[in-house]
Design an enzyme around this catalytic site. Structure first.
Site, PDB file in Angstrom:
ATOM      1  CE1 TYR A  64      40.058  35.660  47.041  1.00 13.92           C
ATOM      2  CE2 TYR A  64      39.100  34.960  44.999  1.00 13.92           C
ATOM      3  CZ  TYR A  64      39.833  35.879  45.320  1.00 13.92           C
ATOM      4  OH  TYR A  64      40.392  36.922  45.369  1.00 13.92           O
ATOM      5  CD  GLU A 110      29.108  30.754  48.424  1.00  7.67           C
ATOM      6  OE1 GLU A 110      28.538  31.737  48.359  1.00  7.67           O
ATOM      7  OE2 GLU A 110      28.255  30.213  47.829  1.00  7.67           O
ATOM      8  N   GLY A 111      33.208  33.750  50.529  1.00  7.96           N
ATOM      9  CA  GLY A 111      33.915  34.751  51.763  1.00  7.96           C
ATOM     10  C   GLY A 111      33.288  36.311  51.018  1.00  7.96           C
ATOM     11  CE  LYS A 112      38.650  38.605  48.011  1.00  2.56           C
ATOM     12  NZ  LYS A 112      38.216  39.960  47.805  1.00  2.56           N
ATOM     13  CB  SER A 157      53.258  33.885  38.878  1.00  2.97           C
ATOM     14  OG  SER A 157      52.293  33.174  39.354  1.00  2.97           O
ATOM     15  CG  ASN A 158      52.732  28.481  39.133  1.00  2.00           C
ATOM     16  OD1 ASN A 158      53.125  29.009  39.108  1.00  2.00           O
ATOM     17  ND2 ASN A 158      51.865  27.132  38.715  1.00  2.00           N
ATOM     18  N   PRO A 176      36.905  27.602  37.159  1.00  2.00           N
ATOM     19  CG  PRO A 176      36.412  28.975  37.878  1.00  2.00           C
ATOM     20  CD  PRO A 176      37.459  28.097  38.304  1.00  2.00           C
ATOM     21  NE  ARG A 197      36.496  33.885  36.423  1.00  2.00           N
ATOM     22  CZ  ARG A 197      37.551  33.242  37.123  1.00  2.00           C
ATOM     23  NH1 ARG A 197      38.992  34.001  36.769  1.00  2.00           N
ATOM     24  NH2 ARG A 197      36.974  32.205  38.088  1.00  2.00           N
TER      25      ARG A 197
HETATM   26  P1  NAD Z   1      47.666  39.217  47.154  1.00  2.00           P
HETATM   27  O1  NAD Z   1      47.964  37.807  47.740  1.00  2.00           O
HETATM   28  O2  NAD Z   1      49.403  40.135  46.476  1.00  2.00           O
HETATM   29  O3  NAD Z   1      47.350  41.139  47.850  1.00  2.00           O
HETATM   30  C1  NAD Z   1      46.372  41.086  49.086  1.00  2.00           C
HETATM   31  C2  NAD Z   1      47.325  41.351  50.422  1.00  2.00           C
HETATM   32  O4  NAD Z   1      46.075  41.140  51.706  1.00  2.00           O
HETATM   33  C3  NAD Z   1      48.596  40.860  51.012  1.00  2.00           C
HETATM   34  O5  NAD Z   1      49.602  42.149  50.853  1.00  2.00           O
HETATM   35  C4  NAD Z   1      48.514  40.620  52.480  1.00  2.00           C
HETATM   36  O6  NAD Z   1      49.287  40.341  52.901  1.00  2.00           O
HETATM   37  C5  NAD Z   1      47.298  41.398  52.459  1.00  2.00           C
HETATM   38  N1  NAD Z   1      46.301  40.287  53.629  1.00  2.00           N
HETATM   39  C6  NAD Z   1      45.708  38.788  53.235  1.00  2.00           C
HETATM   40  N2  NAD Z   1      45.402  38.616  54.780  1.00  2.00           N
HETATM   41  C7  NAD Z   1      45.174  39.637  55.564  1.00  2.00           C
HETATM   42  C8  NAD Z   1      44.969  40.198  57.096  1.00  2.00           C
HETATM   43  N3  NAD Z   1      44.092  38.829  57.371  1.00  2.00           N
HETATM   44  N4  NAD Z   1      45.181  40.955  57.876  1.00  2.00           N
HETATM   45  C9  NAD Z   1      45.763  42.387  56.681  1.00  2.00           C
HETATM   46  N5  NAD Z   1      45.800  42.009  55.458  1.00  2.00           N
HETATM   47  C10 NAD Z   1      45.754  41.001  54.596  1.00  2.00           C
HETATM   48  O7  NAD Z   1      46.838  39.164  46.445  1.00  2.00           O
HETATM   49  P2  NAD Z   1      46.155  40.847  45.075  1.00  2.00           P
HETATM   50  O8  NAD Z   1      46.292  39.845  43.469  1.00  2.00           O
HETATM   51  O9  NAD Z   1      46.679  42.322  44.859  1.00  2.00           O
HETATM   52  O10 NAD Z   1      45.233  40.805  45.147  1.00  2.00           O
HETATM   53  C11 NAD Z   1      44.208  41.912  46.134  1.00  2.00           C
HETATM   54  C12 NAD Z   1      42.553  42.589  45.946  1.00  2.00           C
HETATM   55  O11 NAD Z   1      42.254  41.441  44.651  1.00  2.00           O
HETATM   56  C13 NAD Z   1      41.959  40.576  46.988  1.00  2.00           C
HETATM   57  O12 NAD Z   1      40.998  40.942  48.425  1.00  2.00           O
HETATM   58  C14 NAD Z   1      41.725  40.049  45.700  1.00  2.00           C
HETATM   59  O13 NAD Z   1      41.015  38.927  46.101  1.00  2.00           O
HETATM   60  C15 NAD Z   1      41.239  40.820  44.561  1.00  2.00           C
HETATM   61  N6  NAD Z   1      41.677  40.261  43.582  1.00  2.00           N
HETATM   62  C16 NAD Z   1      42.508  39.872  43.070  1.00  2.00           C
HETATM   63  C17 NAD Z   1      42.442  39.402  41.028  1.00  2.00           C
HETATM   64  C18 NAD Z   1      43.418  39.105  40.903  1.00  2.00           C
HETATM   65  O14 NAD Z   1      43.667  38.450  39.755  1.00  2.00           O
HETATM   66  N7  NAD Z   1      45.101  39.341  41.063  1.00  2.00           N
HETATM   67  C19 NAD Z   1      41.277  38.867  40.517  1.00  2.00           C
HETATM   68  C20 NAD Z   1      39.921  39.031  41.465  1.00  2.00           C
HETATM   69  C21 NAD Z   1      40.344  39.534  43.169  1.00  2.00           C
HETATM   70  N1  UDP Z   2      46.864  26.996  35.521  1.00  2.00           N
HETATM   71  C1  UDP Z   2      47.286  25.733  34.586  1.00  2.00           C
HETATM   72  N2  UDP Z   2      48.920  25.659  35.421  1.00  2.00           N
HETATM   73  C2  UDP Z   2      49.586  26.213  36.579  1.00  2.00           C
HETATM   74  C3  UDP Z   2      48.307  27.467  36.803  1.00  2.00           C
HETATM   75  C4  UDP Z   2      46.974  27.484  36.663  1.00  2.00           C
HETATM   76  O1  UDP Z   2      46.928  25.059  33.553  1.00  2.00           O
HETATM   77  O2  UDP Z   2      49.935  26.112  36.890  1.00  2.00           O
HETATM   78  C5  UDP Z   2      45.476  27.207  35.179  1.00  2.00           C
HETATM   79  C6  UDP Z   2      44.474  27.075  36.673  1.00  2.00           C
HETATM   80  O3  UDP Z   2      43.778  25.348  36.231  1.00  2.00           O
HETATM   81  C7  UDP Z   2      43.176  27.549  35.374  1.00  2.00           C
HETATM   82  C8  UDP Z   2      43.617  29.325  34.922  1.00  2.00           C
HETATM   83  O4  UDP Z   2      45.467  28.241  34.472  1.00  2.00           O
HETATM   84  O5  UDP Z   2      42.613  27.340  35.216  1.00  2.00           O
HETATM   85  C9  UDP Z   2      43.854  29.755  35.716  1.00  2.00           C
HETATM   86  O6  UDP Z   2      44.803  29.697  36.705  1.00  2.00           O
HETATM   87  P1  UDP Z   2      44.780  31.338  38.280  1.00  2.00           P
HETATM   88  O7  UDP Z   2      45.449  29.912  39.263  1.00  2.00           O
HETATM   89  O8  UDP Z   2      45.978  32.041  37.637  1.00  2.00           O
HETATM   90  O9  UDP Z   2      43.424  31.688  37.914  1.00  2.00           O
HETATM   91  P2  UDP Z   2      42.262  31.889  38.440  1.00  2.00           P
HETATM   92  O10 UDP Z   2      41.740  29.912  38.598  1.00  2.00           O
HETATM   93  O11 UDP Z   2      41.528  32.131  40.710  1.00  2.00           O
HETATM   94  O12 UDP Z   2      41.262  32.284  37.730  1.00  2.00           O
END
Ligand code: NAD
Ligand code: UDP
Length: 319
Positions: free
Chosen positions: A143, A145-147, A187-188, A271, A274
């Site tokens: 994730y 490195e992809g980004k 959500s958890n 991490p 953050r």
């Molecule tokens: P999400 O998983 O709810 O939404 C991602 C959407 O992309 C989904 O609808 C999924 O079906 C679609 N998708 C995934 N792979 C695909 C593919 N190969 N082709 C077509 N559709 C595809 O995630 P989100 O939380 O809404 O995140 C949206 C964007 O924001 C993502 O790029 C994520 O990396 C970025 N982002 C989100 C957060 C966050 O806290 N939610 C934080 C940092 C970055």
């Molecule tokens: N985390 C936790 N319990 C859970 C889910 C996540 O303690 O049930 C922790 C996780 O290890 C991380 C932080 O909460 O330290 C945020 O996790 P999340 O997956 O929401 O986001 P990210 O780590 O991608 O920032």
């Protein structure tokens, strides 16, 4: 404006779709429904200005649009680690296909990047000029490195082909329409609290994150896209930094839950701290979050309340 949103059926994408339709734009969604859902956009389906295509962004596509928001990518560790090679392909081929289309039809293109490009940051809070501390071979690397390569490609197309780019580094975002099985902390904890089940803290709960309400995030994304001066990368997030233990306690209190807190091992490369430095977004976009954590969490709790009867929080701890 004709706007393409890849990943428009996802959590953030569905809020962006709703907002742009409300503003009178035509929206085309491309989504393979890997982590997104029709339920997220069901209430918008009656709208003639919305078109939806089931399509994978790793395959090319073509259409006439003015703006492209490239959001398609699984965002939660449980989902992006399930098929890591596919996650890399989605980031890399997804952004190349968006950039090729942008070059062809002269569209402005937005990339949803992430605070994960900073990895486990050694600089705090994180500013856009910090290059990050990312493990290239760990379980989160597909994730992160992809980004990072997606950002590289955005700038290469910008320099080589003069593509009009915008990049936002999204910090942890929460709100209604997060997936119950996402395994994310908000959500958890809400599902566990509503079900009076043990709240699972990974590590000792002293690690921090900064949580932004989804409406604020969408507002910032649109503001960056709608101005002509700055390409980004620009941090968007709420600088209100909280420990994970604090989040657990807050959610227990807000739900009136009898849940106990239990501790599980901290996943690898998780991490420690953050927090976004949002000076750039404040000065260039006049943007800062309006919704306090204490005001946003009740909205997420109400969203999850009916779902908690059907869904438990996923058991799995990411690697
Ligand atoms: P999400 O998983 O709810 O939404 C991602 C959407 O992309 C989904 O609808 C999924 O079906 C679609 N998708 C995934 N792979 C695909 C593919 N190969 N082709 C077509 N559709 C595809 O995630 P989100 O939380 O809404 O995140 C949206 C964007 O924001 C993502 O790029 C994520 O990396 C970025 N982002 C989100 C957060 C966050 O806290 N939610 C934080 C940092 C970055
Ligand atoms: N985390 C936790 N319990 C859970 C889910 C996540 O303690 O049930 C922790 C996780 O290890 C991380 C932080 O909460 O330290 C945020 O996790 P999340 O997956 O929401 O986001 P990210 O780590 O991608 O920032």
């Amino acid at each position: 404006m004709k706007v393409l949103i890849t990943g428009g059926a996802g959590f953030i994408g569905s809020h962006l779709t709703e907002r742009l339709l409300n503003e009178g734009h035509s929206v085309i969604i491309i989504d393979n429904f890997h982590t997104g859902s029709r339920d997220n956009i069901r209430h918008l389906l009656h709208n003639d200005d919305l078109e939806i295509f089931r399509h994978d962004v790793t395959d090319p596509y073509r259409m006439e649009v003015d703006y492209i928001y490239n959001l398609a990518c699984p965002a939660s560790p449980i989902h992006y680690q399930r098929s890591p090679v596919k996650t890399v392909l989605t980031s890399v081929m997804g952004v190349i296909n968006a950039l090729k289309l942008a070059t062809e039809v002269k569209a402005r293109v937005f990339q949803a990047s992430t605070s994960e490009v900073y990895g486990d940051p050694l600089v705090h809070p994180q500013k856009e000029d910090y290059s990050g501390n990312v493990n290239p071979i760990g379980p989160r690397s597909c994730y992160d490195e992809g980004k990072r390569i997606a950002e590289t490609l955005m700038f290469d197309y910008h320099r080589e082909n003069d593509v009009d780019i915008r990049i936002v580094r999204i910090f942890n975002t929460f709100g209604p329409r997060m997936r119950p099985d996402d395994g994310r902390v908000v959500s958890n904890f809400i599902l566990q609290a509503l079900r009076n089940e043990s709240i699972t803290i990974f590590g000792d709960g002293s690690q921090t994150r900064s949580f932004c309400y989804v409406d604020d995030m969408v507002e910032g994304m649109i503001r960056l896209m709608d101005q002509d001066e700055h390409t980004g990368p620009m941090n968007l997030g709420n600088p209100d930094e909280r420990s994970i233990k604090e989040i657990a306690e807050l959610i227990i209190e807000m739900t009136g839950s009898s849940s106990e807190i239990i501790y599980k091992p901290l996943p690898k490369d998780d991490p420690i701290r953050r927090k976004p430095d949002i000076t750039l977004a404040k000065s260039h976009l006049g943007w800062e979050p309006q919704v306090k954590l204490e005001d946003g969490l009740p909205k997420a709790i109400e969203y999850f309340r009916p779902l908690a009867k059907m869904h438990a929080a996923p058991e799995k701890v990411p690697n």
